[in-house]
Design a protein around this motif. Structure first.
Motif, PDB file in Angstrom:
ATOM      1  N   GLU A  90      -3.032  17.541  -0.708  1.00 28.11           N
ATOM      2  CA  GLU A  90      -1.532  17.868  -0.451  1.00 28.11           C
ATOM      3  C   GLU A  90      -1.245  19.285  -0.413  1.00 28.11           C
ATOM      4  O   GLU A  90      -1.171  19.865  -1.496  1.00 28.11           O
ATOM      5  N   LEU A  91      -1.243  19.613   0.620  1.00 27.56           N
ATOM      6  CA  LEU A  91      -1.004  21.280   0.833  1.00 27.56           C
ATOM      7  C   LEU A  91       0.117  21.727   0.055  1.00 27.56           C
ATOM      8  O   LEU A  91       0.423  22.991  -0.526  1.00 27.56           O
ATOM      9  N   ALA A  92       1.283  20.871  -0.054  1.00 27.25           N
ATOM     10  CA  ALA A  92       2.412  21.308  -0.660  1.00 27.25           C
ATOM     11  C   ALA A  92       2.470  21.111  -2.056  1.00 27.25           C
ATOM     12  O   ALA A  92       3.431  21.551  -2.795  1.00 27.25           O
ATOM     13  N   SER A  93       1.357  20.534  -2.654  1.00 27.73           N
ATOM     14  CA  SER A  93       1.429  20.526  -4.086  1.00 27.73           C
ATOM     15  C   SER A  93       0.795  21.791  -4.898  1.00 27.73           C
ATOM     16  O   SER A  93       0.123  22.729  -3.967  1.00 27.73           O
ATOM     17  N   ASP A  94       0.693  21.807  -6.162  1.00 28.65           N
ATOM     18  CA  ASP A  94       0.165  23.011  -7.068  1.00 28.65           C
ATOM     19  C   ASP A  94      -1.251  22.822  -6.972  1.00 28.65           C
ATOM     20  O   ASP A  94      -2.014  23.872  -7.035  1.00 28.65           O
ATOM     21  N   ARG A 100      -0.709   8.750  -8.031  1.00 22.68           N
ATOM     22  CA  ARG A 100      -1.791   7.942  -8.080  1.00 22.68           C
ATOM     23  C   ARG A 100      -2.122   6.847  -7.302  1.00 22.68           C
ATOM     24  O   ARG A 100      -2.938   6.898  -6.585  1.00 22.68           O
ATOM     25  N   ASP A 101      -0.824   6.016  -7.136  1.00 20.92           N
ATOM     26  CA  ASP A 101      -1.059   4.656  -6.068  1.00 20.92           C
ATOM     27  C   ASP A 101      -1.342   5.454  -4.621  1.00 20.92           C
ATOM     28  O   ASP A 101      -2.192   5.093  -3.825  1.00 20.92           O
ATOM     29  N   HIS A 102      -0.400   6.436  -4.249  1.00 19.83           N
ATOM     30  CA  HIS A 102      -0.292   7.398  -3.032  1.00 19.83           C
ATOM     31  C   HIS A 102      -1.614   7.735  -2.814  1.00 19.83           C
ATOM     32  O   HIS A 102      -2.460   7.553  -1.652  1.00 19.83           O
ATOM     33  N   ASP A 103      -2.406   8.587  -3.855  1.00 17.70           N
ATOM     34  CA  ASP A 103      -3.665   9.057  -3.586  1.00 17.70           C
ATOM     35  C   ASP A 103      -4.898   8.152  -3.484  1.00 17.70           C
ATOM     36  O   ASP A 103      -5.707   8.283  -2.482  1.00 17.70           O
ATOM     37  N   ILE A 104      -4.836   6.930  -4.150  1.00 19.83           N
ATOM     38  CA  ILE A 104      -5.762   5.771  -3.951  1.00 19.83           C
ATOM     39  C   ILE A 104      -5.590   5.232  -2.591  1.00 19.83           C
ATOM     40  O   ILE A 104      -6.771   5.095  -1.632  1.00 19.83           O
ATOM     41  N   GLN A 106      -4.487   6.914   0.154  1.00 17.75           N
ATOM     42  CA  GLN A 106      -4.974   7.884   1.097  1.00 17.75           C
ATOM     43  C   GLN A 106      -6.331   8.211   1.164  1.00 17.75           C
ATOM     44  O   GLN A 106      -7.030   8.383   2.083  1.00 17.75           O
ATOM     45  N   ILE A 107      -6.986   8.108   0.018  1.00 19.98           N
ATOM     46  CA  ILE A 107      -8.595   8.161  -0.161  1.00 19.98           C
ATOM     47  C   ILE A 107      -9.095   6.911   0.734  1.00 19.98           C
ATOM     48  O   ILE A 107     -10.348   7.337   1.376  1.00 19.98           O
ATOM     49  N   ARG A 108      -8.780   5.770   0.601  1.00 20.94           N
ATOM     50  CA  ARG A 108      -9.105   4.748   1.201  1.00 20.94           C
ATOM     51  C   ARG A 108      -9.227   5.035   2.747  1.00 20.94           C
ATOM     52  O   ARG A 108     -10.042   4.620   3.667  1.00 20.94           O
ATOM     53  N   MET A 109      -7.968   5.435   3.183  1.00 25.08           N
ATOM     54  CA  MET A 109      -7.779   5.483   4.704  1.00 25.08           C
ATOM     55  C   MET A 109      -8.522   6.839   5.007  1.00 25.08           C
ATOM     56  O   MET A 109      -9.231   6.570   6.397  1.00 25.08           O
ATOM     57  N   ASN A 110      -8.462   7.925   4.348  1.00 21.75           N
ATOM     58  CA  ASN A 110      -9.185   8.864   4.798  1.00 21.75           C
ATOM     59  C   ASN A 110     -10.781   8.654   5.097  1.00 21.75           C
ATOM     60  O   ASN A 110     -11.333   9.034   5.891  1.00 21.75           O
ATOM     61  N   ARG A 111     -11.338   7.826   4.233  1.00 22.87           N
ATOM     62  CA  ARG A 111     -12.675   7.497   4.059  1.00 22.87           C
ATOM     63  C   ARG A 111     -13.049   6.484   5.402  1.00 22.87           C
ATOM     64  O   ARG A 111     -14.056   6.504   5.882  1.00 22.87           O
ATOM     65  N   ALA A 112     -12.181   5.654   5.703  1.00 25.50           N
ATOM     66  CA  ALA A 112     -12.359   4.785   7.049  1.00 25.50           C
ATOM     67  C   ALA A 112     -12.090   5.548   8.254  1.00 25.50           C
ATOM     68  O   ALA A 112     -12.963   5.273   9.094  1.00 25.50           O
ATOM     69  N   ALA A 113     -11.393   6.845   8.228  1.00 30.77           N
ATOM     70  CA  ALA A 113     -11.399   7.584   9.248  1.00 30.77           C
ATOM     71  C   ALA A 113     -12.710   8.460   9.300  1.00 30.77           C
ATOM     72  O   ALA A 113     -13.246   8.624  10.284  1.00 30.77           O
ATOM     73  N   ILE A 114     -13.274   9.071   8.183  1.00 38.12           N
ATOM     74  CA  ILE A 114     -14.486   9.556   8.000  1.00 38.12           C
ATOM     75  C   ILE A 114     -15.683   8.581   8.623  1.00 38.12           C
ATOM     76  O   ILE A 114     -16.631   9.089   9.465  1.00 38.12           O
ATOM     77  N   GLU A 405       0.502  -0.194   6.676  1.00 44.10           N
ATOM     78  CA  GLU A 405       0.697   0.896   5.686  1.00 44.10           C
ATOM     79  C   GLU A 405       1.077   2.135   6.298  1.00 44.10           C
ATOM     80  O   GLU A 405       1.895   2.576   5.487  1.00 44.10           O
ATOM     81  N   THR A 406       0.499   2.488   7.400  1.00 44.98           N
ATOM     82  CA  THR A 406       1.209   3.654   8.033  1.00 44.98           C
ATOM     83  C   THR A 406       2.361   3.581   8.534  1.00 44.98           C
ATOM     84  O   THR A 406       3.339   4.355   8.480  1.00 44.98           O
ATOM     85  N   LEU A 407       2.843   2.423   9.159  1.00 50.79           N
ATOM     86  CA  LEU A 407       4.105   2.055   9.631  1.00 50.79           C
ATOM     87  C   LEU A 407       5.121   2.058   8.590  1.00 50.79           C
ATOM     88  O   LEU A 407       6.467   2.346   8.753  1.00 50.79           O
ATOM     89  N   SER A 408       4.575   1.608   7.265  1.00 50.22           N
ATOM     90  CA  SER A 408       5.598   1.531   6.208  1.00 50.22           C
ATOM     91  C   SER A 408       5.805   2.785   5.814  1.00 50.22           C
ATOM     92  O   SER A 408       7.111   3.055   4.773  1.00 50.22           O
ATOM     93  N   GLU A 409       5.405   3.941   5.968  1.00 48.28           N
ATOM     94  CA  GLU A 409       5.872   5.222   5.639  1.00 48.28           C
ATOM     95  C   GLU A 409       7.321   5.683   6.032  1.00 48.28           C
ATOM     96  O   GLU A 409       7.633   5.058   7.095  1.00 48.28           O
ATOM     97  N   ALA A 410       8.108   6.337   5.287  1.00 48.58           N
ATOM     98  CA  ALA A 410       9.086   6.733   5.715  1.00 48.58           C
ATOM     99  C   ALA A 410       9.087   8.000   6.973  1.00 48.58           C
ATOM    100  O   ALA A 410       7.945   8.128   7.354  1.00 48.58           O
ATOM    101  N   ALA A 411      10.219   7.863   7.772  1.00 48.06           N
ATOM    102  CA  ALA A 411      10.023   8.787   8.839  1.00 48.06           C
ATOM    103  C   ALA A 411       9.946  10.215   8.309  1.00 48.06           C
ATOM    104  O   ALA A 411      10.586  10.382   7.376  1.00 48.06           O
ATOM    105  N   PRO A 412       9.799  11.053   9.169  1.00 46.13           N
ATOM    106  CA  PRO A 412       9.600  12.566   8.926  1.00 46.13           C
ATOM    107  C   PRO A 412      11.069  12.864   8.402  1.00 46.13           C
ATOM    108  O   PRO A 412      12.026  12.429   9.397  1.00 46.13           O
ATOM    109  N   ARG A 413      11.335  13.756   7.363  1.00 45.86           N
ATOM    110  CA  ARG A 413      12.720  14.021   7.112  1.00 45.86           C
ATOM    111  C   ARG A 413      13.257  15.131   7.834  1.00 45.86           C
ATOM    112  O   ARG A 413      12.435  15.954   8.295  1.00 45.86           O
TER     113      ARG A 413
END
Length: 440
Positions: A90-94, A100-104, A106-114, A405-413
């Motif tokens: 997350e580039l916006a984080s420190d 935790r749940d979000h990152d789990i 994202q890891i699963r989805m990133n690895r599927a993309a890889i 899961e991707t469709l369930s994300e909120a729209a860009p603010r």
């Protein structure tokens, strides 16, 4: 019936080092005249190539047209640092971590993309440009070491492996004593981005018609959409837009996307004596402890330094700006590699990335038969691949849990009104880069 006229089309200046190192491509195939297709994919980057490849798997024999405004690999797809990252980033984080749940997820989805990208690399003979090398995080300051300790604690909570490194460990890898410590994680794939994306385009020959130097200037939507370029047009029932931040130019997600440019320089080719003076390993990629620090990558006889970022709602940067930030790259290079005083930068470039305030994609059906897989939030290689594949699944009706899961994300603010958005974004970027200190 609606007409979406492009306010602007991509116009990247000066090729990236990744692109310039490749053999000169054959003359572009430019869209001319009128044709029909079952699918039109607008944008030939990571998302566009993934979407076209997935469509060819789901619907063998379908007429697929890919339109790119420039040469394949010339634009944003060939201007990144080549990290396909599996872990939270997350580039916006420190410290790159999220919830935790979000990152789990994202890891699963990133690895599927890889793995989808790995299958393309294997199918098209691109293994030399697709290396499972892992990535290093380097800390040059006490604050950076604290940030990495927090990141390691987060990885432990996720059950993810990592190796804690001291200054000597990083020196043995990188050849430089600049870093006080670091963290190694094994799951990142390092690619030559321009070579990989051009290779995928070649591999799709016969399965998709790819047209370069064919910017889309308008989309006329209706029962059958008409996609127009300066010299041609395509009639199609379904359009997939994979143009990242440029989707806003067509009127979609207006005032919801942030346009950021990052800057990079690639060294001249190192001589054998210079490589001996440098020492270390021949192939590695290092991400800074602070997200606004310097990313450094060595691949054989060249070194890339990337740092500095600007907020550019116009989606344009000047050559002078690239040159000015090149001086910051030179300083960062000299501080890290004092044993290479005579090495100069051979290539400099800027790359456009797109963020949303709430770090979500611009994903889904945005009009009847018009789909978007855009806004990769700074992870274009892996997220572009992911969203490109998933949007093809959605548009072709195959669906699946990751699509839902991707469709369930909120729209860009929605962004803050101008001039407050620009003033705030520029001030924050200035402060974050100043805070990065020696990490930059």
């Amino acid at each position: 019936m609606a007409l979406h006229t492009a306010i602007r089309t991509p116009a990247d200046q000066a090729g990236s080092g990744w692109y310039e190192l490749l053999p000169k491509p054959p003359p572009p195939r430019v869209l001319e005249g009128r044709r029909r297709a079952d699918w039109v994919v607008i944008g030939g980057g990571f998302a566009g190539m993934a979407a076209a490849r997935r469509l060819s798997q789901l619907q063998p024999g379908a007429r697929i047209v890919v339109l790119d405004a420039q040469r394949i690999g010339w634009g944003a797809a060939g201007r990144n640092s080549g990290f396909m990252i599996d872990l939270p980033h997350e580039l916006a984080s420190d410290n790159y971590a999220g919830g935790r749940d979000h990152d789990i997820k994202q890891i699963r989805m990133n690895r599927a993309a890889i793995e989808f990208a790995a299958s393309a690399a294997a199918e098209y003979g691109l293994e030399p440009h697709f290396i499972r090398a892992g990535k290093y995080h380097g800390a040059a300051t006490e604050r950076g070491q604290r940030v990495l300790a927090e990141f390691e604690q987060h990885l432990s909570s996720l059950g993810e492996p990592f190796e804690k490194l001291g200054a000597d460990d990083l020196r043995r890898v990188t050849g430089t004593s600049y870093y006080a410590g670091g963290t190694f994680t094994p799951g990142t794939v390092m690619i030559q981005p321009a070579a990989y994306i051009r290779g995928v385009a070649r591999g799709l020959a016969g399965k998709a018609d790819i047209f370069e130097n064919s910017p889309v200037v308008s989309i006329k939507s209706g029962p059958a959409h008409t996609v127009s370029t300066p010299q041609g047009e395509v009639e199609t029932p379904r359009i997939i837009m994979t143009v990242n931040g440029q989707v806003e130019s067509f009127g979609f997600f207006r005032c919801r996307l942030m346009h950021i440019f990052l800057y990079a320089s690639m060294s001249q080719k190192l001589s054998s004596s210079q490589m001996s003076q440098l020492g270390g390993e021949d192939y590695w990629g290092l991400i800074p402890a602070d997200p606004l620090g310097s990313t450094v990558r060595r691949f054989g006889d060249r070194i890339v330094v990337r740092n500095s970022c600007t907020y550019n709602p116009s989606m344009r940067v000047s050559e002078d700006l690239v040159k000015n930030f090149g001086m910051a790259h030179d300083r960062s290079f000299r501080e890290r590699f004092p044993m290479l005083p005579d090495v100069q930068a051979e290539f400099r470039w800027a790359g456009h990335l797109c963020l949303s305030l709430n770090s979500v994609p611009a994903f889904g059906e945005v009009g009847q038969g018009i789909y978007s897989a855009c806004c990769c939030n700074g992870l274009g290689t892996v997220k572009g691949t992911l969203y490109g594949k998933l949007i093809a699944d959605l548009a072709a009706g195959s669906g699946g849990p990751m699509v839902e899961e991707t469709l369930s994300e909120a729209a860009p603010r929605k962004l803050y009104p101008e001039p407050f958005m620009s003033l705030g974004a520029k001030a924050k970027l200035w402060w974050l880069q100043r805070r990065a200190g020696r990490e930059m």
